[in-house]
Enzyme design. Structure first.
Site, mmCIF file in Angstrom:
data_model
loop_
_atom_site.group_PDB
_atom_site.id
_atom_site.type_symbol
_atom_site.label_atom_id
_atom_site.label_comp_id
_atom_site.label_asym_id
_atom_site.label_seq_id
_atom_site.Cartn_x
_atom_site.Cartn_y
_atom_site.Cartn_z
ATOM 1 N N ARG A 61 0.851 -1.184 0.000
ATOM 2 C CA ARG A 61 0.000 0.000 0.000
ATOM 3 C C ARG A 61 0.888 1.236 0.000
ATOM 4 O O ARG A 61 2.103 1.142 0.021
ATOM 5 C CB ARG A 61 -0.930 -0.015 1.226
ATOM 6 C CG ARG A 61 -0.200 -0.144 2.540
ATOM 7 C CD ARG A 61 -1.142 -0.253 3.720
ATOM 8 N NE ARG A 61 -1.725 -1.581 3.851
ATOM 9 C CZ ARG A 61 -1.215 -2.562 4.589
ATOM 10 N NH1 ARG A 61 -0.095 -2.358 5.260
ATOM 11 N NH2 ARG A 61 -1.792 -3.730 4.655
ATOM 12 N N TYR B 24 14.127 7.007 15.291
ATOM 13 C CA TYR B 24 13.711 7.000 13.891
ATOM 14 C C TYR B 24 14.737 7.699 13.014
ATOM 15 O O TYR B 24 15.025 7.234 11.898
ATOM 16 C CB TYR B 24 12.346 7.683 13.761
ATOM 17 C CG TYR B 24 11.808 7.696 12.348
ATOM 18 C CD1 TYR B 24 11.540 6.511 11.674
ATOM 19 C CD2 TYR B 24 11.556 8.896 11.686
ATOM 20 C CE1 TYR B 24 11.034 6.513 10.385
ATOM 21 C CE2 TYR B 24 11.053 8.915 10.394
ATOM 22 C CZ TYR B 24 10.800 7.721 9.753
ATOM 23 O OH TYR B 24 10.305 7.736 8.461
ATOM 24 N N ASP C 212 9.549 -11.901 5.417
ATOM 25 C CA ASP C 212 9.892 -10.868 6.392
ATOM 26 C C ASP C 212 11.280 -10.328 6.067
ATOM 27 O O ASP C 212 12.256 -11.087 6.042
ATOM 28 C CB ASP C 212 9.862 -11.478 7.802
ATOM 29 C CG ASP C 212 9.961 -10.438 8.901
ATOM 30 O OD1 ASP C 212 10.482 -9.336 8.645
ATOM 31 O OD2 ASP C 212 9.524 -10.736 10.034
ATOM 32 N N LYS D 136 16.422 6.043 9.678
ATOM 33 C CA LYS D 136 16.294 6.568 8.315
ATOM 34 C C LYS D 136 17.649 7.013 7.772
ATOM 35 O O LYS D 136 17.949 6.800 6.585
ATOM 36 C CB LYS D 136 15.300 7.726 8.278
ATOM 37 C CG LYS D 136 13.860 7.328 8.531
ATOM 38 C CD LYS D 136 13.365 6.202 7.638
ATOM 39 C CE LYS D 136 13.250 6.575 6.181
ATOM 40 N NZ LYS D 136 12.546 5.531 5.382
ATOM 41 N N ILE E 161 3.048 4.628 -0.671
ATOM 42 C CA ILE E 161 4.018 5.116 -1.652
ATOM 43 C C ILE E 161 4.605 3.961 -2.458
ATOM 44 O O ILE E 161 4.739 4.045 -3.681
ATOM 45 C CB ILE E 161 5.120 5.920 -0.949
ATOM 46 C CG1 ILE E 161 4.555 7.237 -0.408
ATOM 47 C CG2 ILE E 161 6.276 6.204 -1.911
ATOM 48 C CD1 ILE E 161 5.524 8.028 0.441
#
Length: 308
Positions: free
Chosen positions: A42, A199, A96, A203, A44
């Site tokens: 789903r 986070y 996974d 990233k 982007i």
């Protein structure tokens, strides 16, 4: 950076599915291009897969979503159906990204089914914007296992196949959905570390993979780049957040990132390897400067994405 449940009717023609501007169709023929993407059920990733399929690409997806999520619609199987409805060839690989055997199997299966691997798209990503004290270590591990380790391992495992594709003149590429490491002055911006260190580390780890891969693969013909949205993107995960329904009114649709990815992978943007690019930069380089049609609500001031 997050995934949405939006899908398009299976009987719609390819151009209706993707709405692709003519300017972003470069000189690299993507018909039959062999793509392996992490995630893509789903949001982007799904939008990118459908856009590439509209140009005839073969899309393999490694994702866990074998059955519907209770809150987020879409599975790897429905995504493959959308890919095939758009004109491409789809391949669902249920697995996974955190499991080494599943990553190796995904590359081997793509090689066996499509005859090779031309493009890797590191799309899968976990997000938690908690501060240091508030971040549970299980969530920390999840982000780093998926974002950093998963991106590293999928790229690493595919490297021999990408070199072979490049040697055969197939424009081999790695595209990772991750932000620029530094600001316009080449400095790390401390605000992102202060807001959500876990986070940010995860990233930036993906972006460091882009930097390292582009150097190690320099001279092989394999291009390696990162792509990041300049504004907030309307996804189901954002809508599910407190205040999310209001936030996405100041967002763009996932199509803006999908079309930027297509422009980059097709050569329309004319970029070199090793760059950290926003969707706006890529589309402008391809000749698309009016992005108003991508807005969820015309006339609203758009919310910039994080890390920019």
């Amino acid at each position: 950076m997050t995934e949405s449940a939006a899908s398009t009717p299976a009987d719609a023609p390819a151009d209706a599915l993707t709405g692709i501007p003519a300017e972003i169709l470069g000189d690299r023929d993507l018909d039959g291009a062999r793509v392996l993407m992490s995630g893509g059920s789903r949001g982007i990733g799904h939008a990118i897969a459908v856009a590439l399929a509209g140009r005839g690409a073969h899309i393999a997806m490694l994702a866990k979503t074998d059955t519907p999520h209770p809150k987020l619609a879409g599975t790897v199987h429905s995504a493959v159906s959308d890919v095939e409805a758009a004109g491409g060839r789809g391949l669902a690989i249920v697995g996974d990204l955190r499991e080494d055997a599943d990553v190796v199997r995904a590359v081997e299966t793509t090689e066996a089914e499509f005859g090779g691997v031309d493009i890797i798209i590191n799309n899968a990503s976990a997000i938690d914007l908690s501060t240091i004290e508030a971040l549970d270590m299980k969530r920390y591990d999840l982000m780093h296992d998926i974002n950093v380790r998963g991106t590293f391992h999928l790229s690493k495992t595919a490297m021999p196949h990408l070199r072979e594709a490049a040697a055969a003149g197939r424009h081999a590429q790695v595209l990772t959905l991750s932000p620029p490491l530094t600001d316009a002055e080449g400095r790390l911006d401390p605000q992102w570390f202060g807001r959500h260190l876990g986070y940010t580390m995860a990233k930036y780890g993906m972006s460091m993979t882009t930097l390292g891969l582009s150097q190690e693969l320099s001279g092989t013909g394999v291009d390696v780049n990162s792509l990041w949205p300049a504004t907030l993107i309307d996804t189901a995960a954002i809508r599910a957040m407190p205040g999310g329904e209001e936030m996405v009114r100041a967002a763009r649709t996932p199509a803006v990132v999908a079309h930027a990815a297509l422009a980059l992978l097709s050569g329309a943007a004319g970029r070199r390897s090793g760059e950290f690019l926003t969707d706006e930069q890529v589309l402008a380089a391809a000749g698309v400067e009016d992005l108003s049609d991508y807005a969820v609500e015309h006339g609203r001031e758009l919310i910039p994405d994080i890390f920019l």
